[in-house]
Design an enzyme around this catalytic site. Structure first.
Site, mmCIF file in Angstrom:
data_model
loop_
_atom_site.group_PDB
_atom_site.id
_atom_site.type_symbol
_atom_site.label_atom_id
_atom_site.label_comp_id
_atom_site.label_asym_id
_atom_site.label_seq_id
_atom_site.Cartn_x
_atom_site.Cartn_y
_atom_site.Cartn_z
ATOM 1 C CD GLU A 145 -2.570 -1.400 2.350
ATOM 2 O OE1 GLU A 145 -3.985 -0.657 1.742
ATOM 3 O OE2 GLU A 145 -1.810 -1.163 3.387
ATOM 4 C CE1 TYR B 282 -17.638 25.692 -5.606
ATOM 5 C CE2 TYR B 282 -19.272 26.277 -3.996
ATOM 6 C CZ TYR B 282 -18.771 26.473 -5.637
ATOM 7 O OH TYR B 282 -19.289 26.662 -6.338
ATOM 8 C CB ILE C 134 -8.149 6.007 6.287
ATOM 9 C CG1 ILE C 134 -9.561 5.115 6.374
ATOM 10 C CG2 ILE C 134 -6.914 5.309 4.834
ATOM 11 C CD1 ILE C 134 -9.653 4.258 5.643
ATOM 12 C CD GLU C 135 -8.775 4.014 11.267
ATOM 13 O OE1 GLU C 135 -8.035 4.324 10.264
ATOM 14 O OE2 GLU C 135 -9.213 3.555 11.349
ATOM 15 C CE LYS D 211 -6.563 1.304 2.246
ATOM 16 N NZ LYS D 211 -5.818 1.245 3.456
#
Length: 121
Positions: free
Chosen positions: A22, A51, A70-71, A97
């Site tokens: 990864e 935005y 990813i947290e 993900k």
């Protein structure tokens, strides 16, 4: 009740995960950002959240240094947005993900980080 700005489906490519492949090969990540604010009473961009800037903040972090979780990425995006945009009451950041290394058929894996300011007074 606050108004909402939603940025959904922001496509990024990053190198987050606990497995060596990864970090080496990377994978796509999809980001959703929901912001709670009060819309301006005038037609002036300075009175609201841009935005395009939200997208840049999120993409810079997701496409930046590798993290195991990813947290951690979601936390960093949410914290940075709250620090950068004083007009926000709250933000919710979802990191998807979709190609997570799970040996099962699945539609998505996502984490959500939410931050808010407490009203003073």
């Amino acid at each position: 009740m606050a108004d909402r700005i939603e940025l959904t489906g922001l496509e990024c490519f990053g190198y987050h995960g606990v497995f060596p492949e990864e970090k080496r090969e990377g994978q796509p990540f999809i980001v959703d950002v929901t912001c709670w604010t009060e819309f301006p009473t005038t037609d002036d961009l300075a009175g609201t959240v841009n935005y395009a800037e939200l997208a840049d903040v999120a993409a810079t972090i997701v496409e930046g240094p590798s993290r195991d979780l990813i947290e951690t990425v979601a936390n960093e995006v949410a914290d940075t947005i709250m620090q950068r945009f004083d007009l926000l009451h709250a933000v919710e950041v979802t990191i998807h993900k979709p190609k997570a290394p799970i040996p099962r058929t699945f539609a998505d894996v996502a984490v959500v980080a939410r931050r808010s300011r407490k009203k003073m007074g």
